[in-house]
Design a protein around this motif. Structure first.
Motif, PDB file in Angstrom:
ATOM      1  N   GLY A  95       0.826  -1.213   0.000  1.00 10.68           N
ATOM      2  CA  GLY A  95       0.000   0.000   0.000  1.00 10.68           C
ATOM      3  C   GLY A  95       0.855   1.255   0.000  1.00 10.68           C
ATOM      4  O   GLY A  95       0.555   2.220  -0.707  1.00 10.68           O
ATOM      5  N   ASP A  96       1.944   1.242   0.782  1.00  7.75           N
ATOM      6  CA  ASP A  96       2.865   2.381   0.788  1.00  7.75           C
ATOM      7  C   ASP A  96       3.488   2.591  -0.590  1.00  7.75           C
ATOM      8  O   ASP A  96       3.667   3.727  -1.032  1.00  7.75           O
ATOM      9  N   GLU A  97       3.818   1.489  -1.281  1.00  4.61           N
ATOM     10  CA  GLU A  97       4.370   1.590  -2.638  1.00  4.61           C
ATOM     11  C   GLU A  97       3.369   2.275  -3.571  1.00  4.61           C
ATOM     12  O   GLU A  97       3.749   3.100  -4.406  1.00  4.61           O
ATOM     13  N   ALA A  98       2.088   1.941  -3.429  1.00  3.44           N
ATOM     14  CA  ALA A  98       1.055   2.549  -4.277  1.00  3.44           C
ATOM     15  C   ALA A  98       0.947   4.047  -4.024  1.00  3.44           C
ATOM     16  O   ALA A  98       0.811   4.840  -4.966  1.00  3.44           O
ATOM     17  N   VAL A  99       1.048   4.442  -2.763  1.00  2.33           N
ATOM     18  CA  VAL A  99       1.005   5.867  -2.423  1.00  2.33           C
ATOM     19  C   VAL A  99       2.219   6.578  -3.019  1.00  2.33           C
ATOM     20  O   VAL A  99       2.103   7.666  -3.597  1.00  2.33           O
ATOM     21  N   LEU A 131       1.859   7.338  -6.689  1.00  3.29           N
ATOM     22  CA  LEU A 131       1.047   8.536  -6.953  1.00  3.29           C
ATOM     23  C   LEU A 131       1.902   9.787  -6.860  1.00  3.29           C
ATOM     24  O   LEU A 131       1.812  10.676  -7.709  1.00  3.29           O
ATOM     25  N   ARG A 132       2.738   9.848  -5.835  1.00  2.00           N
ATOM     26  CA  ARG A 132       3.631  11.008  -5.683  1.00  2.00           C
ATOM     27  C   ARG A 132       4.596  11.096  -6.862  1.00  2.00           C
ATOM     28  O   ARG A 132       4.816  12.167  -7.415  1.00  2.00           O
ATOM     29  N   SER A 133       5.173   9.963  -7.241  1.00  2.00           N
ATOM     30  CA  SER A 133       6.139   9.935  -8.344  1.00  2.00           C
ATOM     31  C   SER A 133       5.491  10.319  -9.669  1.00  2.00           C
ATOM     32  O   SER A 133       6.159  10.837 -10.552  1.00  2.00           O
ATOM     33  N   ALA A 134       4.193  10.055  -9.799  1.00  2.00           N
ATOM     34  CA  ALA A 134       3.479  10.382 -11.033  1.00  2.00           C
ATOM     35  C   ALA A 134       3.070  11.852 -11.091  1.00  2.00           C
ATOM     36  O   ALA A 134       2.468  12.293 -12.068  1.00  2.00           O
ATOM     37  N   GLY A 135       3.370  12.618 -10.016  1.00  2.00           N
ATOM     38  CA  GLY A 135       3.106  14.049 -10.055  1.00  2.00           C
ATOM     39  C   GLY A 135       1.904  14.516  -9.269  1.00  2.00           C
ATOM     40  O   GLY A 135       1.581  15.705  -9.279  1.00  2.00           O
ATOM     41  N   ALA A 136       1.214  13.601  -8.581  1.00  2.00           N
ATOM     42  CA  ALA A 136       0.091  14.038  -7.753  1.00  2.00           C
ATOM     43  C   ALA A 136       0.625  14.902  -6.604  1.00  2.00           C
ATOM     44  O   ALA A 136       1.707  14.664  -6.084  1.00  2.00           O
ATOM     45  N   GLN A 137      -0.142  15.895  -6.238  1.00  2.00           N
ATOM     46  CA  GLN A 137       0.239  16.813  -5.164  1.00  2.00           C
ATOM     47  C   GLN A 137      -0.563  16.488  -3.903  1.00  2.00           C
ATOM     48  O   GLN A 137      -1.663  15.950  -3.982  1.00  2.00           O
TER      49      GLN A 137
END
Length: 166
Positions: free
Chosen positions: A65-69, A72-78
């Motif tokens: 689950g932490d990897e999935a979060v 999201l950050r790595s993909a540019g989500a703020q």
């Protein structure tokens, strides 16, 4: 080209949802995408995506689950924020649910989304060291959308099962 799942599954979509080719909605790594036909707001349609992976490590579902979060950050989500997280299922068939709030750019403006992420483990029957982890995710606008589709998503989850061999 759409992704594939590490195990065959079956499920039923609730009324008001339709499947679409993952490539057409910009999620080429997904094996399956469904859109809620009546939920388009601010240029965003609530959706369900299914992806999966084979794992040969003993990483706990919380780490997955932490990897999935982090993805999201790595993909540019703020403003990615992990909310409530619950371990579900049994020792033989564990699962994890987590809510994640994030902000993304959509048609030139920032919108707040929520993802309800579900991780389900299915063990390889021939090799207990290998396990398939399904990632089933509901994405919706935080306001005026999530509350209208979460019940459908929960009903959908009750229909997800491994496909039985003929």
């Amino acid at each position: 080209m759409a992704g594939t799942l590490p195990v065959p599954i079956v499920f039923e979509l609730p009324d008001g949802w339709r499947s679409v080719p993952p490539d057409e909605v910009g999620t080429p790594d997904a094996a399956f995408v469904a859109l809620n036909t009546g939920s388009s707001r601010e240029g965003f349609t609530a959706n369900i995506t299914i992806t999966g992976e084979l794992r040969e490590d003993d990483a706990p579902l919380t780490a997955i689950g932490d990897e999935a979060v982090e993805r999201l950050r790595s993909a540019g989500a703020q403003g990615v924020q992990l909310g409530r997280r619950n371990e579900v299922g049994s020792a033989e068939n564990p699962g994890l649910t987590q809510a994640v709030k994030l902000t993304v750019g959509l048609k030139g403006k920032q919108v707040d989304l929520v993802q309800f992420q579900v991780f389900i483990v299915m063990r390889d029957q021939q090799n207990a060291e290998r396990r398939a982890v399904l990632h089933i995710v509901l994405s919706a606008l935080l306001e005026n959308q999530f509350e209208h589709v979460i019940d459908d998503f929960q009903k959908f989850l009750t229909t997800v099962k491994p496909e039985q061999a003929p």
